[in-house]
Each structure stands twice: as structure tokens, then as C-alpha cells.
Design a protein around this motif. Sequence first.
Motif, short mmCIF file in Angstrom:
data_model
loop_
_atom_site.label_atom_id
_atom_site.label_comp_id
_atom_site.label_asym_id
_atom_site.label_seq_id
_atom_site.Cartn_x
_atom_site.Cartn_y
_atom_site.Cartn_z
N GLY A 65 -26.93 26.38 -42.30
CA GLY A 65 -26.14 25.46 -43.10
C GLY A 65 -24.92 26.14 -43.69
O GLY A 65 -24.87 27.37 -43.79
N VAL A 66 -23.94 25.33 -44.05
CA VAL A 66 -22.72 25.82 -44.69
C VAL A 66 -22.43 24.94 -45.89
O VAL A 66 -22.13 23.74 -45.74
CB VAL A 66 -21.52 25.80 -43.72
CG1 VAL A 66 -20.27 26.30 -44.43
CG2 VAL A 66 -21.81 26.64 -42.48
N ALA A 67 -22.54 25.51 -47.09
CA ALA A 67 -22.17 24.80 -48.31
C ALA A 67 -20.67 24.89 -48.50
O ALA A 67 -20.05 25.90 -48.15
CB ALA A 67 -22.91 25.38 -49.51
N GLU A 68 -20.11 23.85 -49.09
CA GLU A 68 -18.66 23.76 -49.19
C GLU A 68 -18.31 23.18 -50.56
O GLU A 68 -18.68 22.04 -50.88
CB GLU A 68 -18.19 22.85 -48.06
CG GLU A 68 -16.72 22.69 -47.87
CD GLU A 68 -16.44 21.77 -46.71
OE1 GLU A 68 -15.27 21.69 -46.32
OE2 GLU A 68 -17.37 21.11 -46.19
N GLY A 69 -17.61 23.97 -51.37
CA GLY A 69 -17.23 23.49 -52.70
C GLY A 69 -15.74 23.62 -52.93
O GLY A 69 -15.14 24.64 -52.58
N TRP A 70 -15.14 22.58 -53.49
CA TRP A 70 -13.72 22.57 -53.85
C TRP A 70 -13.63 22.83 -55.35
O TRP A 70 -14.20 22.07 -56.15
CB TRP A 70 -13.10 21.23 -53.54
CG TRP A 70 -12.93 20.85 -52.10
CD1 TRP A 70 -11.75 20.79 -51.40
CD2 TRP A 70 -13.93 20.42 -51.17
NE1 TRP A 70 -11.97 20.36 -50.12
CE2 TRP A 70 -13.29 20.13 -49.94
CE3 TRP A 70 -15.32 20.26 -51.25
CZ2 TRP A 70 -13.98 19.68 -48.82
CZ3 TRP A 70 -16.01 19.83 -50.14
CH2 TRP A 70 -15.35 19.54 -48.94
N TYR A 71 -12.92 23.88 -55.75
CA TYR A 71 -12.91 24.30 -57.15
C TYR A 71 -11.52 24.22 -57.76
O TYR A 71 -10.51 24.58 -57.11
CB TYR A 71 -13.43 25.74 -57.27
CG TYR A 71 -14.91 25.85 -57.04
CD1 TYR A 71 -15.81 25.84 -58.10
CD2 TYR A 71 -15.43 25.95 -55.75
CE1 TYR A 71 -17.17 25.94 -57.89
CE2 TYR A 71 -16.80 26.04 -55.53
CZ TYR A 71 -17.67 26.03 -56.60
OH TYR A 71 -19.02 26.11 -56.39
N ASP A 72 -11.47 23.77 -58.99
CA ASP A 72 -10.22 23.67 -59.73
C ASP A 72 -9.92 25.03 -60.37
O ASP A 72 -9.96 25.20 -61.59
CB ASP A 72 -10.34 22.58 -60.79
CG ASP A 72 -9.02 22.33 -61.53
OD1 ASP A 72 -7.96 22.74 -60.98
OD2 ASP A 72 -9.06 21.75 -62.62
N VAL A 73 -9.62 26.01 -59.52
CA VAL A 73 -9.23 27.35 -59.96
C VAL A 73 -8.04 27.78 -59.10
O VAL A 73 -7.83 27.27 -58.00
CB VAL A 73 -10.38 28.37 -59.83
CG1 VAL A 73 -11.55 27.98 -60.72
CG2 VAL A 73 -10.85 28.50 -58.39
N ASP A 74 -7.26 28.73 -59.60
CA ASP A 74 -6.04 29.15 -58.92
C ASP A 74 -6.12 30.56 -58.34
O ASP A 74 -5.26 30.93 -57.55
CB ASP A 74 -4.85 29.08 -59.89
CG ASP A 74 -4.59 27.68 -60.39
OD1 ASP A 74 -4.75 26.73 -59.59
OD2 ASP A 74 -4.25 27.52 -61.58
N ASP A 75 -7.12 31.33 -58.73
CA ASP A 75 -7.18 32.74 -58.36
C ASP A 75 -8.56 33.04 -57.77
O ASP A 75 -9.57 32.64 -58.35
CB ASP A 75 -6.93 33.59 -59.61
CG ASP A 75 -6.77 35.06 -59.31
OD1 ASP A 75 -7.45 35.56 -58.40
OD2 ASP A 75 -5.98 35.73 -60.01
N PRO A 76 -8.62 33.75 -56.63
CA PRO A 76 -9.94 34.10 -56.08
C PRO A 76 -10.81 34.87 -57.06
O PRO A 76 -12.04 34.71 -57.06
CB PRO A 76 -9.58 34.95 -54.85
CG PRO A 76 -8.22 34.51 -54.46
CD PRO A 76 -7.52 34.16 -55.75
N ALA A 77 -10.19 35.70 -57.90
CA ALA A 77 -10.97 36.45 -58.88
C ALA A 77 -11.63 35.51 -59.89
O ALA A 77 -12.75 35.76 -60.35
CB ALA A 77 -10.08 37.47 -59.59
#
Length: 242
Positions: A65-77
Amino acid sequence: MIKLFTLWNRRLDQTHGEAVDYWTRVHAPKVVEAHGERLLRYACNVGMPADYSGWAPDEAPAWDGVAEGWYDVDDPAELAALVGETSDRLRDGERDFMGTFQHMATDQQVHVDRARAHRGVKVLFMLARRPDMTPAQTAAHWRERHMPLVRDVLGDTLVRYTTNVGLAADFRGWSPYEASAYDGIAELAVDNPVSDHMALLQARQDVLLPDEHVFIGTYRMAFTREVLVLGRPDEPLPTTAG
């Protein structure tokens, strides 16, 4: 906005069905609750059996499986920190069904989104670049040259199409790998079942395969059944503001 993929394989003492049931019914809602308002959309992509020979190096998908989340963040850190903050609450649940897993932060670009549910399958292409190309060169060819070919070949059967280019993010401590094995993930939600989609790809392989060889070193292909845990299938995909 940054998208997070979590690619996982089940524990050896569980069947694919048992692991998927726990993931979609028990664990996924806990992820949505733990990540709160910064999580905009969350989907479970359940691996499906299919004959991948001729298009990928193996006939079975690399992941259950592959979980997929869209996040309201601007920086990978910032995303890595969010995952780290919630890892203690989620780790025991992950161990209940996951054997191995890998996080991958990406920059999503939406090319087709008809803002409706698809009637077929969702296809994931997890690609690694050619060794003689830089990540920037690979991403440029993928989005500027290959994407229009795919869009033209699939036509009206293509409901959603995104390219997701890997970003540097340090997930050490809660993922067993420091970096993803892939440079990017293409997602295609189509109105065709597996057999019809494969037939269409094979009929147009003279167009698609030569261009894939220009920028892709290796890739894995997976047909999936998409289960939305947060969000609706008739909503447009979240994108980066501006």
C-alpha cells in the motif's frame, strides 16, 4: 503545500487483506486525527494484483500500500517535524500491520483534475532517474515533455494526473531509510479497469516507452484501489497557493 507518501509492506505473519483492513479501518483514521488541520487530504492506495511484465522489472508491485497525505506546510523540515511529533502516538499502530515502510516528501504538480470520482483504477509509477541525469533535468523532462504525451495518449479516460517530485527531508528516527529510493511518483486515476488500461498502454508503447528511456533509469508500477479517508472524490486536488 507538500505531499507525503508512505510506501509500506505488510508484516510477514499477515495476509495482504488483513494488513489492508487494519490500515484503512483502524490506522488511517488515527493518522488523520493526529495530524489535525495541517492535513488537507488523505488517501490509502491499496495494491492490486496485475500482470506488470513488459512495463516494470517485476510482475508484482513493490508495496502492499501507499499512503498519501497533502499537508499545509511549506518546508520539508516542517513536515518531518510534524511526522516526528506524532510518531510516538502512531508507531505502535504501524507495527500492527507494517513490516517495512518508507516516507517520501514531494512537490506535487497537478496536470489533470476533472474534480470527480474515477470509475476505474489508480496507477502509481515510482521512478528513479537515469544515473547520468540530475534531479532537476529529470523533473524538467518529465513535466515538460513526458507529461503531455501521457495526457494525449490517455485522453478522456484520464480523470486525475499529478507528478510528484521528491524533496529532501530527514525522516531518520521513524522511517528505516534516510532517503527514498525514488526521484518521483506519477499518479494517474483513470476510468478504465486494469486490463483495458494495460491494453491502451501497450497499443501506444511506441510513443511512451522511447520517451521514458530518455529520463527514467528504473521504475515500479502499481495498480491501486484508492480509499479516501479525508476529502471527497469530487473535490479538486489541493495545490500550492499561487
